[in-house]
Design a protein around this motif. Structure first.
Motif, PDB file in Angstrom:
ATOM      1  N   ASN A  54       0.819  -1.213   0.000  1.00  0.00           N
ATOM      2  CA  ASN A  54       0.000   0.000   0.000  1.00  0.00           C
ATOM      3  C   ASN A  54       0.850   1.258   0.000  1.00  0.00           C
ATOM      4  O   ASN A  54       0.343   2.363  -0.126  1.00  0.00           O
ATOM      5  N   SER A  55       2.160   1.079   0.177  1.00  0.00           N
ATOM      6  CA  SER A  55       3.084   2.207   0.156  1.00  0.00           C
ATOM      7  C   SER A  55       3.893   2.133  -1.134  1.00  0.00           C
ATOM      8  O   SER A  55       4.743   1.254  -1.299  1.00  0.00           O
ATOM      9  N   ASN A  56       3.616   3.047  -2.045  1.00  0.00           N
ATOM     10  CA  ASN A  56       4.255   3.005  -3.357  1.00  0.00           C
ATOM     11  C   ASN A  56       4.728   4.385  -3.775  1.00  0.00           C
ATOM     12  O   ASN A  56       4.124   5.404  -3.431  1.00  0.00           O
ATOM     13  N   ASN A  57       5.836   4.405  -4.528  1.00  0.00           N
ATOM     14  CA  ASN A  57       6.340   5.647  -5.098  1.00  0.00           C
ATOM     15  C   ASN A  57       6.093   5.632  -6.599  1.00  0.00           C
ATOM     16  O   ASN A  57       6.384   4.642  -7.274  1.00  0.00           O
ATOM     17  N   ASN A  58       5.559   6.722  -7.115  1.00  0.00           N
ATOM     18  CA  ASN A  58       5.328   6.851  -8.552  1.00  0.00           C
ATOM     19  C   ASN A  58       6.054   8.079  -9.064  1.00  0.00           C
ATOM     20  O   ASN A  58       6.117   9.112  -8.367  1.00  0.00           O
ATOM     21  N   THR A  59       6.598   7.989 -10.264  1.00  0.00           N
ATOM     22  CA  THR A  59       7.352   9.101 -10.811  1.00  0.00           C
ATOM     23  C   THR A  59       7.228   9.127 -12.332  1.00  0.00           C
ATOM     24  O   THR A  59       6.739   8.174 -12.951  1.00  0.00           O
ATOM     25  N   ASN A  60       7.690  10.233 -12.916  1.00  0.00           N
ATOM     26  CA  ASN A  60       7.702  10.316 -14.376  1.00  0.00           C
ATOM     27  C   ASN A  60       8.906   9.552 -14.928  1.00  0.00           C
ATOM     28  O   ASN A  60       9.842   9.197 -14.193  1.00  0.00           O
ATOM     29  N   HIS A  61       8.929   9.314 -16.211  1.00  0.00           N
ATOM     30  CA  HIS A  61       9.983   8.502 -16.831  1.00  0.00           C
ATOM     31  C   HIS A  61       9.992   8.764 -18.328  1.00  0.00           C
ATOM     32  O   HIS A  61       9.040   9.328 -18.885  1.00  0.00           O
ATOM     33  N   SER A  73       2.608   8.008 -15.098  1.00  0.00           N
ATOM     34  CA  SER A  73       3.684   7.725 -14.147  1.00  0.00           C
ATOM     35  C   SER A  73       3.926   6.231 -14.032  1.00  0.00           C
ATOM     36  O   SER A  73       3.113   5.406 -14.450  1.00  0.00           O
ATOM     37  N   VAL A  74       5.046   5.894 -13.445  1.00  0.00           N
ATOM     38  CA  VAL A  74       5.421   4.493 -13.260  1.00  0.00           C
ATOM     39  C   VAL A  74       5.706   4.253 -11.781  1.00  0.00           C
ATOM     40  O   VAL A  74       6.230   5.117 -11.077  1.00  0.00           O
ATOM     41  N   ASN A  75       5.330   3.072 -11.289  1.00  0.00           N
ATOM     42  CA  ASN A  75       5.559   2.672  -9.904  1.00  0.00           C
ATOM     43  C   ASN A  75       6.988   2.149  -9.771  1.00  0.00           C
ATOM     44  O   ASN A  75       7.372   1.210 -10.471  1.00  0.00           O
ATOM     45  N   THR A  76       7.783   2.766  -8.904  1.00  0.00           N
ATOM     46  CA  THR A  76       9.191   2.387  -8.763  1.00  0.00           C
ATOM     47  C   THR A  76       9.373   1.452  -7.575  1.00  0.00           C
ATOM     48  O   THR A  76       8.814   1.678  -6.504  1.00  0.00           O
TER      49      THR A  76
END
Length: 344
Positions: A54-61, A73-76
């Motif tokens: 439930n703890s996720n980081n998402n960022t651009n790519h 965005s993509v989940n890292t």
């Protein structure tokens, strides 16, 4: 809930102990080797988060030679090279990331490839570069999709890569034989490495199950209140059939004198209650379908409500109603007609 418990999330979360690692600087190959020496520990992986979290980081790519970042965005997920083996994730193209403390290659999931568009296949992206967090490296492999979130949500595009500074969790695949001794050994080693911190561990399958605490609570409440509703309904039916039997005492006596059989008398009661059961079903079924369909809309992965559900419901209701009114109806149908006719 049966669907939740039975659906394949894309890997096997059983017998995986998740332990917090307060300071990533102590996460070394030596620590992995020490964990592996504990009897019962089969595999060890150092990660930022579990595959389902439930703890996720998402960022651009940015993919390959495209001039702009993707619009989505993509989940890292920072991982080590033992991640796939520990959690049982499958490669569909390419290979695993190399063993390294820094990002030398990426892995992505199938959903990531689909979101890129252009009819790309998993094998088509292997070897091509991508940029995440300002790091550019080739895509080493594509991993078969798994549910990185709960069944409330769709599978996200995911990118996996090495980053020693973000290993805050240790994932230990253990044998269930002699489990207490294995867990004690893990805690003892952890306390030696992190003596100034409190030890904390969870099993991955239990952590995933916590995502459905609300659903389990709702299920238990439905069971309790359904049982109460059935009891109240049965009491009402029993009282109603007793009242009807008292009201129809002379009618039943006359019918029996004129040759009516017990089955015909029972059918007299049956018709009355069949009308009530059908009427109740006509009111309840559409309402139940509307409420449950609305509730299921909150889940990306869900069952559908078919006609068999309502077929089971009507037959179950009829069966419970028959059991409730059957004995009192039978007593009225088999009563001595002479007594029935003399009653007032």
């Amino acid at each position: 809930m049966d669907f939740f418990r039975g659906k394949d999330i894309g890997y096997d979360p059983t017998a995986i102990v998740m332990v917090n690692l307060p300071t990533p600087d102590k996460v070394t190959e030596s620590l992995r080797h020490r964990f592996m020496q504990i009897p019962g520990v089969e595999k060890v992986s150092f990660v930022s988060q579990a595959p389902t979290s439930n703890s996720n980081n998402n960022t651009n790519h940015r993919f390959d030679t495209r001039q702009e970042d993707e619009k989505w965005s993509v989940n890292t997920k920072p991982i080590d090279s033992h991640y796939l083996q520990t959690f049982g994730l499958k490669l569909v193209a390419g290979k695993n990331i190399p063993e390294s403390d820094t990002t030398r290659a990426f892995m992505v999931n199938e959903t990531y490839v689909k979101r890129l568009g252009g009819n790309l296949k998993p094998a088509d992206v292997v070897g091509r570069n991508m940029t995440v967090w300002g790091r550019t490296a080739p895509i080493a492999g594509v991993v078969k999709d798994w549910n990185n979130l709960s069944f409330h949500n769709q599978i996200q595009p995911v990118v996996l890569f090495s980053d020693h500074n973000l290993y805050y969790t240790g994932a230990l695949k253990v044998s269930t034989a002699h489990l207490p001794q294995t867990l004690a050994g893990i805690e003892q080693l952890w306390n030696e490495v992190y003596p100034d911190h409190l030890y904390d561990q969870t099993f991955l399958d239990q952590r995933i199950a916590q995502s459905y605490q609300t659903e389990n609570l709702i299920l238990n409440l439905i069971r309790v209140f359904s049982f109460i509703a059935i009891i109240i309904g049965c009491l009402g039916l029993y009282g109603l059939v007793s009242f009807m039997a008292a009201q129809k005492t002379k009618e039943i006596g006359v019918r029996k004198v004129l040759g009516a059989s017990v089955a015909q008398i029972l059918a007299l009661f049956g018709k009355e209650f069949a009308k009530l059961v059908v009427l109740a079903f006509v009111v309840a079924a559409p309402l139940g379908w509307w409420v449950m369909s609305g509730w299921l809309e909150d889940y990306t992965y869900r069952i559908s409500i078919g006609w068999t559900t309502f077929l089971v419901a009507i037959f179950t209701t009829a069966f419970i109603a028959t059991l409730t009114v059957g004995w009192q109806s039978f007593r009225a149908a088999t009563a001595n007609p002479a007594k029935s006719l003399k009653s007032e």
